[in-house]
Design an enzyme around this catalytic site. Structure first.
Site, mmCIF file in Angstrom:
data_model
loop_
_atom_site.group_PDB
_atom_site.id
_atom_site.type_symbol
_atom_site.label_atom_id
_atom_site.label_comp_id
_atom_site.label_asym_id
_atom_site.label_seq_id
_atom_site.Cartn_x
_atom_site.Cartn_y
_atom_site.Cartn_z
ATOM 1 N N ARG A 208 0.904 -1.068 0.178
ATOM 2 C CA ARG A 208 0.067 -0.008 -0.171
ATOM 3 C C ARG A 208 0.836 1.174 0.109
ATOM 4 O O ARG A 208 1.833 1.323 0.717
ATOM 5 C CB ARG A 208 -0.977 0.060 1.252
ATOM 6 C CG ARG A 208 -1.431 -1.249 1.405
ATOM 7 C CD ARG A 208 -2.667 -1.620 0.238
ATOM 8 N NE ARG A 208 -3.842 -0.775 0.356
ATOM 9 C CZ ARG A 208 -4.534 -0.878 -0.761
ATOM 10 N NH1 ARG A 208 -4.425 -1.649 -1.841
ATOM 11 N NH2 ARG A 208 -5.523 0.028 -0.774
ATOM 12 N N GLU A 237 -1.977 8.320 -4.677
ATOM 13 C CA GLU A 237 -2.284 7.861 -5.945
ATOM 14 C C GLU A 237 -3.923 7.976 -6.134
ATOM 15 O O GLU A 237 -4.536 7.875 -5.019
ATOM 16 C CB GLU A 237 -2.139 6.513 -6.095
ATOM 17 C CG GLU A 237 -2.559 5.545 -5.378
ATOM 18 C CD GLU A 237 -2.350 3.948 -5.721
ATOM 19 O OE1 GLU A 237 -3.083 3.138 -5.982
ATOM 20 O OE2 GLU A 237 -1.008 3.651 -5.581
ATOM 21 N N HIS A 255 0.213 0.863 -9.804
ATOM 22 C CA HIS A 255 -0.748 -0.187 -8.904
ATOM 23 C C HIS A 255 -1.541 -1.296 -9.872
ATOM 24 O O HIS A 255 -2.413 -1.450 -9.695
ATOM 25 C CB HIS A 255 -1.719 0.629 -8.276
ATOM 26 C CG HIS A 255 -2.177 0.074 -6.904
ATOM 27 N ND1 HIS A 255 -2.937 0.548 -5.934
ATOM 28 C CD2 HIS A 255 -2.237 -1.314 -6.628
ATOM 29 C CE1 HIS A 255 -2.951 -0.099 -4.800
ATOM 30 N NE2 HIS A 255 -2.881 -1.293 -5.542
#
Length: 326
Positions: A208, A237, A255
């Site tokens: 994360r 993000e 991601h």
């Protein structure tokens, strides 16, 4: 029964309709309080924040996130409001492991004799440890919750993060994002951590974003405390990346470490079973994977080039990620 579903969740159309009466698909960011007011079930990804603002006054009784992470769900509010929730632990662990191994190959660190420190040894971290051992890397495993539960992993001893900082040539993070004691992980890798490093390591974050303090990491790269960085998950993000860190990192991706077709299919399968269990019925999803390009070092570097060339396309690159298999 009515379900509201993030329209980027693949392989679910034609399946969920066998379980509920009404289905509404929409972009995750467009799932609003009005949209869920008469819904019974939500199936979401990380882009939908499930909290009081979204849920209060709604008929929602089950939230399924087709992801491993669940920090976008206010679990305390759900518990107090009688709303069940579930995630999909381990669904894309092999995909993230493949990402890490490709990154080690791309950065020329898949070499016997190097030491890799793995912070967080759950579904992903366990696979990374197994793959690293297969390539002759010495592994250091750090997972305080598992250590304190008395868990064991083969012949390994648990080590603390200070030992990893002192001995590891590669440090990779695979923890959930938590802010509360006893095991907070927010900014686990902060300025103090980077200044404690002894071996000028490669840093990988595919967990994360806020587990690693991005400003501190950039400073560590500029100060030569860190040799290089591979970043898939970012603070801020998708819209507020540290662009200087993106330029400085050897590999930066939007991601997508867990975005294999296999991982997505697993998540959808687990989500459908969760809905069936909630409804008290038996259901076996039928999902077939397409023929597609395999995840390789080349696809990893292409993903990095795409983000570096157009950081503002982060969300689009993620939502329209090519179908790739493990």
């Amino acid at each position: 029964m009515k379900a509201v579903i993030d329209d980027k969740i693949p392989y679910i159309r034609g399946q969920i309709e066998q379980l509920v009466d009404t289905v509404v698909y929409m972009p995750g960011r467009d799932i609003t309080a009005e949209a869920v007011r008469d819904a019974d079930i939500l199936i979401v990804r990380t882009r939908t924040r499930c909290d009081r603002r979204l849920l209060q006054g709604s008929g929602v009784r089950l939230i399924v996130t087709a992801t491993i992470g669940y920090d976008h769900i206010d679990t305390a509010y759900c518990r107090a409001s009688g709303i069940s929730w579930t995630n999909c632990p381990g669904c894309n662990a092999p995909s993230v492991c493949r990402y890490v191994m490709n990154a080690l190959s791309a950065t020329h660190r898949l070499s016997a004799g190097l030491t890799i420190g793995i912070v967080g040894v759950g579904h992903v971290g366990t696979l990374v440890a197994q793959a690293a051992l297969g390539h002759g890397l010495h592994t250091l495993l750090c997972d305080p919750p598992r250590r304190d539960r008395g868990d064991t992993v083969d012949d390994h001893e648990w080590v603390d993060i200070e030992r990893i900082a002192a001995e590891a040539d590669i440090i990779t993070f695979h923890t959930p994002l938590t802010t509360q004691p006893p095991y907070p992980t927010h900014h686990l890798a902060d300025s103090h951590f980077f200044h404690s490093l002894q071996r000028h390591p490669l840093i990988i974050n595919a967990s994360r974003g806020p587990v690693v303090d991005n400003t501190a990491l950039l400073n560590a790269l500029d100060s030569n405390l860190v040799a290089d960085a591979v970043i898939d998950t970012w603070e801020g993000e998708p819209d507020h990346l540290n662009l200087d860190l993106l330029k400085r990192a050897g590999i930066g991706t939007p991601h997508i470490a867990g975005y294999s077709a296999n991982g997505k299919a697993n998540a959808t399968r687990m989500s459908l079973v969760a809905v069936a269990n909630f409804m008290g019925v038996s259901f076996t999803p039928c999902i077939s994977l397409p023929q597609a390009e395999r995840l390789t070092v080349q696809t990893l570097m292409a993903d990095s080039d795409s983000l570096k060339q157009c950081p503002q396309a982060f969300e689009s690159l993620r939502e329209h990620y090519p179908v790739r298999v493990e």
